[in-house]
Design a protein around this motif. Structure first.
Motif, PDB file in Angstrom:
ATOM      1  N   ASP A 196       0.811  -1.201  -0.035  1.00  0.00           N
ATOM      2  CA  ASP A 196      -0.152  -0.051  -0.006  1.00  0.00           C
ATOM      3  C   ASP A 196       0.605   1.418   0.024  1.00  0.00           C
ATOM      4  OD1 ASP A 196      -2.350  -1.258  -0.052  1.00  0.00           O
ATOM      5  OD2 ASP A 196      -2.672  -1.376   2.109  1.00  0.00           O
ATOM      6  N   VAL A 197       1.814   1.170   0.833  1.00  0.00           N
ATOM      7  CA  VAL A 197       2.677   2.459   1.007  1.00  0.00           C
ATOM      8  C   VAL A 197       3.796   2.172   1.479  1.00  0.00           C
ATOM      9  CG1 VAL A 197       1.923   3.084   3.419  1.00  0.00           C
ATOM     10  CG2 VAL A 197       3.019   4.781   2.040  1.00  0.00           C
ATOM     11  N   ASP A 241      -1.848  -2.323   4.440  1.00  0.00           N
ATOM     12  CA  ASP A 241      -0.635  -3.165   4.077  1.00  0.00           C
ATOM     13  C   ASP A 241       0.500  -2.226   3.852  1.00  0.00           C
ATOM     14  OD1 ASP A 241       0.695  -5.717   3.798  1.00  0.00           O
ATOM     15  OD2 ASP A 241       0.199  -5.676   1.646  1.00  0.00           O
ATOM     16  N   PRO A 242       1.164  -1.761   4.678  1.00  0.00           N
ATOM     17  CA  PRO A 242       2.442  -0.923   4.237  1.00  0.00           C
ATOM     18  C   PRO A 242       3.607  -1.727   4.315  1.00  0.00           C
ATOM     19  CG  PRO A 242       1.900  -0.621   6.573  1.00  0.00           C
ATOM     20  CD  PRO A 242       0.607  -1.597   6.037  1.00  0.00           C
ATOM     21  N   GLU A 243       4.455  -1.419   3.512  1.00  0.00           N
ATOM     22  CA  GLU A 243       5.958  -1.863   3.621  1.00  0.00           C
ATOM     23  C   GLU A 243       6.789  -0.930   4.204  1.00  0.00           C
ATOM     24  OE1 GLU A 243       7.391  -4.529   0.624  1.00  0.00           O
ATOM     25  OE2 GLU A 243       8.722  -2.882  -0.064  1.00  0.00           O
ATOM     26  N   GLN A 264       0.729   8.692  15.650  1.00  0.00           N
ATOM     27  CA  GLN A 264       0.773   9.453  14.589  1.00  0.00           C
ATOM     28  C   GLN A 264       1.351   8.867  13.288  1.00  0.00           C
ATOM     29  OE1 GLN A 264       3.624  12.075  16.919  1.00  0.00           O
ATOM     30  NE2 GLN A 264       2.660  13.843  15.683  1.00  0.00           N
ATOM     31  N   ILE A 265       1.981   7.931  13.449  1.00  0.00           N
ATOM     32  CA  ILE A 265       2.418   6.976  12.118  1.00  0.00           C
ATOM     33  C   ILE A 265       1.322   6.351  11.476  1.00  0.00           C
ATOM     34  CG2 ILE A 265       3.996   5.093  11.323  1.00  0.00           C
ATOM     35  CD1 ILE A 265       5.927   6.065  13.668  1.00  0.00           C
ATOM     36  N   ALA A 266       0.418   5.635  12.576  1.00  0.00           N
ATOM     37  CA  ALA A 266      -0.922   4.696  12.197  1.00  0.00           C
ATOM     38  C   ALA A 266      -1.537   5.799  11.306  1.00  0.00           C
ATOM     39  CB  ALA A 266      -1.426   4.194  13.311  1.00  0.00           C
ATOM     40  N   GLU A 267      -1.900   7.081  11.825  1.00  0.00           N
ATOM     41  CA  GLU A 267      -2.813   7.972  11.246  1.00  0.00           C
ATOM     42  C   GLU A 267      -2.329   8.449  10.075  1.00  0.00           C
ATOM     43  OE1 GLU A 267      -4.841  12.359  12.283  1.00  0.00           O
ATOM     44  OE2 GLU A 267      -3.384  11.229  13.420  1.00  0.00           O
ATOM     45  N   ALA A 268      -1.131   8.642   9.759  1.00  0.00           N
ATOM     46  CA  ALA A 268      -0.635   8.878   8.504  1.00  0.00           C
ATOM     47  C   ALA A 268      -0.664   7.993   7.416  1.00  0.00           C
ATOM     48  CB  ALA A 268       1.046   9.479   8.600  1.00  0.00           C
ATOM     49  N   VAL A 287      -2.842   6.015   2.468  1.00  0.00           N
ATOM     50  CA  VAL A 287      -3.585   4.961   1.729  1.00  0.00           C
ATOM     51  C   VAL A 287      -4.971   5.291   1.185  1.00  0.00           C
ATOM     52  CG1 VAL A 287      -4.299   2.623   1.628  1.00  0.00           C
ATOM     53  CG2 VAL A 287      -2.120   3.173   2.880  1.00  0.00           C
ATOM     54  N   ASP A 288      -5.676   5.983   1.951  1.00  0.00           N
ATOM     55  CA  ASP A 288      -7.253   6.494   1.659  1.00  0.00           C
ATOM     56  C   ASP A 288      -7.236   7.616   0.858  1.00  0.00           C
ATOM     57  OD1 ASP A 288      -7.785   4.343   3.083  1.00  0.00           O
ATOM     58  OD2 ASP A 288      -8.378   5.425   5.045  1.00  0.00           O
TER      59      ASP A 288
END
Length: 223
Positions: free
Chosen positions: A99-100, A125-127, A210-214, A219-220
């Motif tokens: 995803d990102v 699904d971030p890398e 903050q990382i999770a929100e970003a 992704v959205d």
């Protein structure tokens, strides 16, 4: 010297923001030396890569700056019994994803993996890539990830102005601009001396929520 002699020198040093150590002892030294030609800069993040990278640094014929975060010294991990070396110029894919691309290093690697806990079950699904080598940057690994995700978030403890993230952003734009579907997002520490007060110190550094929100917003498509 034109290759007429070598400088097999390793300088180890702690860095990063501690726990209420104040501005005097909360330095991000990696940015200080980024502009010095000929240096290799490595930031370890786990016991395994600390051992493997240090052994490689000692064997290298060039001057290597080897940075260790002050708050990672208490980490424990089972290490291989056999001898092993890790490359000084390669990033590590901590978590494969599509995803990102999340680029980070040192203690922020653990903040990024902690952020993933709040994203579990939400379909993101971030890398996550641990840069490890801050000079030179592993543009091969970084580029391969960007060509897959087309989005980038940089998470660092370094200051925003003149930090590793600034150089990394420039390198990404220079080499992979056409692959980007969104501007590179830099999440860095605030450009102020690190406060002694614990609550204020917390606010100057990027934290897992903050990382999770970003990641969600990137992704959205909300950034």
């Amino acid at each position: 010297s034109g290759g007429n002699f070598t400088i097999p020198l390793v300088i180890r040093g702690p860095g990063g923001v501690g726990r209420q150590l104040g501005a005097e002892h909360s330095q991000r030294l990696e940015a200080y030396f980024q502009a010095v030609p000929g240096l290799k800069i490595v930031a370890c993040s786990t016991p395994r890569n600390a051992k493997g990278l240090l052994k490689s640094a000692i064997r290298d014929e060039n001057p290597v700056l080897f940075f260790e975060h002050v708050l990672l010294y208490n980490l424990k991990e089972d290490l291989p019994d056999d001898e092993y070396l890790l490359p000084l110029d390669k990033a590590e894919i901590v978590r494969p994803g599509k995803d990102v691309t999340v680029l980070t290093y040192s203690r922020m690697r653990h903040h990024c993996t902690q952020a993933m806990k709040s994203l579990e079950g939400k379909g993101y699904d971030p890398e996550i890539i641990d840069l490890i080598s801050l000079k030179p940057l592993d543009l091969e690994t970084i580029g391969a990830s960007i060509k897959k995700t087309h989005k980038v978030i940089i998470v660092e403890e370094c200051m925003r102005t003149g930090g590793i993230g600034a150089e990394l952003t420039a390198s990404i734009v220079d080499n992979f601009f056409d692959e980007l579907d969104a501007p590179v997002l830099r999440m860095s520490s605030q450009d102020i001396p690190t406060p002694y007060n614990g609550k204020l110190e917390y606010l100057t550094i990027i934290q897992p929520p903050q990382i999770a929100e970003a990641i969600e917003k990137m992704v959205d498509g909300k950034l």
